[in-house]
Design a protein around this motif. Structure first.
Motif, PDB file in Angstrom:
ATOM      1  N   GLN B 409      -2.880  -8.006  -4.262  1.00 25.20           N
ATOM      2  CA  GLN B 409      -3.077  -7.776  -2.915  1.00 25.20           C
ATOM      3  C   GLN B 409      -1.808  -8.307  -1.915  1.00 25.20           C
ATOM      4  O   GLN B 409      -1.374  -7.945  -0.957  1.00 25.20           O
ATOM      5  CB  GLN B 409      -4.341  -8.491  -2.100  1.00 25.20           C
ATOM      6  CG  GLN B 409      -5.465  -8.007  -2.693  1.00 25.20           C
ATOM      7  CD  GLN B 409      -5.838  -6.204  -2.382  1.00 25.20           C
ATOM      8  OE1 GLN B 409      -5.207  -5.752  -1.390  1.00 25.20           O
ATOM      9  NE2 GLN B 409      -6.525  -5.694  -3.211  1.00 25.20           N
ATOM     10  N   LEU B 412       1.093  -6.560  -2.655  1.00 22.88           N
ATOM     11  CA  LEU B 412       1.100  -5.277  -1.977  1.00 22.88           C
ATOM     12  C   LEU B 412       1.362  -5.312  -0.427  1.00 22.88           C
ATOM     13  O   LEU B 412       2.235  -4.659   0.031  1.00 22.88           O
ATOM     14  CB  LEU B 412      -0.343  -4.701  -1.985  1.00 22.88           C
ATOM     15  CG  LEU B 412      -0.572  -3.333  -2.058  1.00 22.88           C
ATOM     16  CD1 LEU B 412       0.209  -2.430  -3.100  1.00 22.88           C
ATOM     17  CD2 LEU B 412      -2.187  -3.139  -2.400  1.00 22.88           C
ATOM     18  N   PHE B 416       4.372  -3.577   1.312  1.00 22.76           N
ATOM     19  CA  PHE B 416       4.467  -2.758   2.740  1.00 22.76           C
ATOM     20  C   PHE B 416       5.192  -3.470   3.899  1.00 22.76           C
ATOM     21  O   PHE B 416       6.135  -2.831   4.412  1.00 22.76           O
ATOM     22  CB  PHE B 416       2.809  -3.232   3.382  1.00 22.76           C
ATOM     23  CG  PHE B 416       1.807  -2.629   2.566  1.00 22.76           C
ATOM     24  CD1 PHE B 416       2.053  -1.519   1.734  1.00 22.76           C
ATOM     25  CD2 PHE B 416       0.586  -3.171   2.606  1.00 22.76           C
ATOM     26  CE1 PHE B 416       1.084  -0.953   0.993  1.00 22.76           C
ATOM     27  CE2 PHE B 416      -0.446  -2.809   1.834  1.00 22.76           C
ATOM     28  CZ  PHE B 416      -0.273  -1.474   1.020  1.00 22.76           C
ATOM     29  N   ARG B 419       9.021  -2.647   3.136  1.00 22.43           N
ATOM     30  CA  ARG B 419       9.018  -0.877   3.448  1.00 22.43           C
ATOM     31  C   ARG B 419       9.100  -0.748   4.934  1.00 22.43           C
ATOM     32  O   ARG B 419      10.025   0.065   5.395  1.00 22.43           O
ATOM     33  CB  ARG B 419       7.942  -0.169   2.819  1.00 22.43           C
ATOM     34  CG  ARG B 419       8.384   0.104   1.481  1.00 22.43           C
ATOM     35  CD  ARG B 419       7.040   0.620   0.637  1.00 22.43           C
ATOM     36  NE  ARG B 419       6.636   1.993   1.120  1.00 22.43           N
ATOM     37  CZ  ARG B 419       5.649   2.463   0.870  1.00 22.43           C
ATOM     38  NH1 ARG B 419       4.864   2.029  -0.259  1.00 22.43           N
ATOM     39  NH2 ARG B 419       4.956   3.584   1.333  1.00 22.43           N
ATOM     40  N   MET B 420       8.463  -1.866   5.749  1.00 19.25           N
ATOM     41  CA  MET B 420       8.540  -1.433   7.107  1.00 19.25           C
ATOM     42  C   MET B 420       9.710  -1.967   7.699  1.00 19.25           C
ATOM     43  O   MET B 420      10.605  -1.241   8.442  1.00 19.25           O
ATOM     44  CB  MET B 420       7.327  -2.435   7.779  1.00 19.25           C
ATOM     45  CG  MET B 420       5.822  -2.006   7.739  1.00 19.25           C
ATOM     46  SD  MET B 420       5.705  -0.488   8.474  1.00 19.25           S
ATOM     47  CE  MET B 420       5.537  -1.271  10.443  1.00 19.25           C
ATOM     48  N   LYS B 443       8.010  -3.240  -6.377  1.00 19.68           N
ATOM     49  CA  LYS B 443       7.146  -1.903  -7.057  1.00 19.68           C
ATOM     50  C   LYS B 443       6.790  -2.223  -8.655  1.00 19.68           C
ATOM     51  O   LYS B 443       5.692  -2.066  -9.384  1.00 19.68           O
ATOM     52  CB  LYS B 443       7.682  -0.724  -6.727  1.00 19.68           C
ATOM     53  CG  LYS B 443       6.734   0.552  -6.761  1.00 19.68           C
ATOM     54  CD  LYS B 443       7.420   1.756  -6.067  1.00 19.68           C
ATOM     55  CE  LYS B 443       6.658   2.912  -6.436  1.00 19.68           C
ATOM     56  NZ  LYS B 443       5.140   3.050  -5.996  1.00 19.68           N
ATOM     57  N   LEU B 446       4.640  -4.967  -9.325  1.00 16.86           N
ATOM     58  CA  LEU B 446       3.110  -4.671  -9.015  1.00 16.86           C
ATOM     59  C   LEU B 446       2.667  -3.812 -10.343  1.00 16.86           C
ATOM     60  O   LEU B 446       1.643  -3.990 -10.783  1.00 16.86           O
ATOM     61  CB  LEU B 446       3.115  -3.832  -7.780  1.00 16.86           C
ATOM     62  CG  LEU B 446       2.742  -4.527  -6.519  1.00 16.86           C
ATOM     63  CD1 LEU B 446       3.090  -3.843  -5.233  1.00 16.86           C
ATOM     64  CD2 LEU B 446       1.141  -5.007  -6.659  1.00 16.86           C
TER      65      LEU B 446
END
Lengths: 125, 584
Positions: B409, B412, B416, B419-420, B443, B446
């Motif tokens: 989590q 992840l 995020f 990527r933002m 990635k 993950l």
């Protein structure tokens, strides 16, 4: 056709999903942290689509989906999880519900998975 | 009842029998000829009930049946009081004529323990006593016999009510009701017999054999005595014979113990013939004692705590509690119980047979106990191995969930955020590229983490079962593989996990070591066995001893009581076959 409710017990994921989906033109009309509040929220705000985590603290996402689809407004449902689809393939095949892994979430992915229901004037609008 | 008082009772009984036989002669019976057949059978009944009752009380001190049978003999003797040439004695004796009937009903219904254990039995016996008392009272109070000279002094001193005509009518009516009561008693005995287990039936059978003709005779006698049928005297003479023979039916039940001793001899021979006593002891005992439910439980020493009982196969077993409807006979050694026979409660009524059986089978029981003890220990080791495997699985599942809920989590969330940031760094191409690289790196991390979690414990297995999990493993395998068949049913988690790991390990070996080009998986349930087969066309020569993951699997499979085999001739592919018990 872009009103969405996000259901997930992780606050971090909800915040990020809100940002990503808002940036892609969705209007986030509600959030819920478990299955019970998800059912109430969806009845109250009548969204077009629900982004639904599979593992909720009080229920299984597939069961929550069954409840949401049992009565109007019957929104489109997209399941999501930090596990990949392989972990749920038997249930996905059984229910025919669309699924997106959390790391692949984007507005366009949601639109694609909503199919005809995402387009104004689509078959169910 | 102590033996000493029983001896005194026996002597008293003997005196009664002598008196009974001598009564007509001692009392100078001057009111009619002695009806020899009736007199003889009456004496026989008195004597035989007293004698058989006495033997029963002597052999079965815990049972009350012997005392009850002696009471029947005594009741029969009470009628003899009327032979005394005196109006009062005549009246008393006559009033006691039928007193033996409810006592006999009591014997019947309470056989063989002499105790009335069920409510229905108590009601039936109470009905018999109550009805006999009421009928006799109504009859006695209205009976006005008239005798001609020289017996005119005879009359019924209790006949204070009504007339002889009323008495005749009372007799007619009560006889029919009495027959109904007899039918109820007989029905109760037959229902005892029907519900009894085989050893119980063996004990009750003489009762049914002797009871049916006796009851038939008795019914006929009642009805003819009241004028419904003719030929009273003839009936009396013929009918008293089965009544007098009745106690010998009980005696047969006692003699069967002797027959049982013969069976104990057979048991010794039987046990000598069979090689492994633990398996066959129960069967041999069941055959000899005629009780198919019998089993021997063994008391085994403290392997992991206090002593406990196990069956012949070493499985833990409970001694039945008191009142469970099963009898328990313990086998002692130096004052300590070493084993227990759990048997039909009817066998408790044959203690000599049980005792003799235990004595004859003692050596076999000792041997069987040692075997059972070893088996119990093996069983314990097997159970502990299964627990270790299960604990490992639970731990792997817990780590998988922790990885999923924790590290995954967080990574992840980080992905995020990257990527933002990437999407907002439009102005700075260099930064955007660096953020993009970081996001891709993350990635991959993950995806590796997910692989790791998946390897620890496949979530799909817990969630959707074996067929779905194996299907996913086949699709993910590094060698092209197909799933020929797999049952959709759910099994115990241990069984599903073992089957899944056999498949995934065999597929991994096929890809890694065997250079196979194709593999085929099939899982099939036949009966209580789940058979898993993975075949590949690789180079073969796999060796389970050479430290492959198959060793760990062999332990896992064996912990469930299953087997695994690897057939892998050099150059001819590999066949991994596992069989797992999967009964509920």
């Amino acid at each position: 056709m872009n009103r969405i409710v996000i259901v997930d017990d992780h606050a971090g994921f909800r915040a990020w999903a809100r940002a990503v989906l808002a940036a892609d033109g969705f209007s986030i009309v509600g959030e819920a942290v478990d299955g019970a509040s998800a059912v109430g929220e969806v009845r109250a705000v009548q969204p077009d689509v629900v982004l639904l985590d599979v593992q909720l603290p009080d229920a299984d996402g597939f069961d929550v989906a069954d409840m949401l689809l049992a009565a109007p407004p019957r929104p489109a449902i997209i399941l999501t999880s930090s596990r990949d689809a392989a972990a749920y393939e038997a249930d996905l095949a059984r229910t025919g519900l669309p699924f997106v892994a959390k790391e692949d979430l984007s507005g366009s992915a949601v639109r694609m998975l909503m199919g005809g229901r995402a387009c104004p004037g689509g078959p169910l609008s | 009842m102590s033996r000493r008082s029983l001896i005194l009772i026996g002597l008293a009984g003997l005196a009664i029998v002598i008196l009974s036989v001598a009564a007509p002669y001692l009392t100078v019976h001057d009111y009619g000829p002695v009806d020899i057949p009736v007199d003889l059978t009456g004496n026989l009944a008195t004597a035989s009930f007293l004698a058989v009752g006495w033997v029963a009380a002597w052999r079965r001190p815990q049972s009350r049946i012997g005392l009850l049978m002696m009471a029947v003999g005594l009741a029969w003797f009470a009628i003899r009081v009327s032979w005394i040439p005196d109006a009062l004695a005549f009246s008393v004796g006559s009033a006691l004529t039928d007193i033996w009937m409810p006592v006999l009903a009591h014997v019947y219904v309470s056989f063989p323990s002499g105790r009335l254990r069920q409510r229905r039995d108590r009601l039936v016996v109470a009905l018999a006593y109550g009805w006999a008392l009421a009928a006799q009272l109504a009859y006695t109070l209205t009976w006005h016999p008239v005798f001609s000279r020289p017996y005119a002094w005879i009359h019924n001193v209790f006949g204070v009510l009504g007339t002889q005509h009323i008495n005749d009518e009372i007799a007619r009516v009560t006889s029919v009701a009495t027959v109904a009561v007899v039918a109820v008693v007989l029905g109760t005995v037959i229902s005892h017999w029907r519900r009894a287990t085989p050893p119980g039936r063996r004990v009750l059978a003489p009762l049914v054999w002797s009871g049916v003709p006796t009851a038939a005779w008795f019914a006929a006698q009642q009805l003819s005595g009241a004028g419904w049928l003719g030929g009273a005297t003839m009936l009396n003479a013929v009918g008293l014979a089965p009544a007098a023979a009745l106690p010998f039916g009980f005696l047969i039940g006692l003699l069967r113990t002797r027959l049982g001793r013969q069976a104990v001899g057979d048991l010794v021979v039987e046990l000598g013939r069979r090689a492994a006593p633990a398996e066959h002891l129960d069967a041999a005992l069941a055959q000899v004692l005629g009780d198919p439910t019998i089993r021997v439980l063994y008391r085994v020493g403290p392997a992991s705590g206090g002593t406990r009982y196990v069956d012949a196969s070493g499985q833990a077993a409970q001694l039945p509690q008191a009142g469970s409807g099963q009898g328990v006979t313990t086998v002692d050694q130096e004052g300590e119980p070493v084993a227990a026979l759990v048997h039909d409660p009817a066998l408790t009524d044959e203690p000599e047979l049980l005792e003799a059986t235990v004595a004859a089978a003692r050596l076999a029981i000792d041997n069987a106990r040692l075997q059972a003890e070893v088996r119990a220990q093996l069983e314990e080791v097997r159970a502990s191995r299964a627990r270790i495997v299960r604990a490992g699985d639970v731990e792997r599942q817990r780590i998988e969930r922790n990885l999923h809920d924790g590290a995954q989590q967080r990574l992840l969330a980080l992905s995020f955020a990257l990527r933002m940031a990437e999407s907002r760094a439009d102005g700075d191409a260099e930064l955007k590229a660096a953020l993009g690289d970081a996001a891709n790196e993350l990635k991959d991390a993950l995806s590796e983490l997910r692989e790791l979690a998946q390897g620890l414990h496949p979530a799909v297995l817990t969630r959707s079962g074996l067929a779905a999990a194996v299907g996913a493993a086949v699709r993910r395998a590094s060698v092209p593989a197909e799933l020929a068949e797999a049952p959709e049913e759910r099994y115990l988690p241990d069984v599903e996990a073992a089957a899944y790991y056999v498949v995934s390990e065999a597929l991994a070996n096929a890809g890694k070591h065997a250079s196979a080009t194709v593999a085929r998986v099939s899982i099939r349930q036949s009966g209580d066995v789940l058979r898993i087969e993975v075949v590949d066309d690789g180079v073969g020569g796999a060796d389970t001893a050479a430290g492959s993951g198959l060793i760990g699997l062999a332990d896992r499979v064996a912990a469930l009581g299953g087997t695994i085999s690897v057939v892998s001739p050099a150059g001819a592919g590999t066949v991994v076959t596992a069989e797992l018990p999967c009964g509920a």
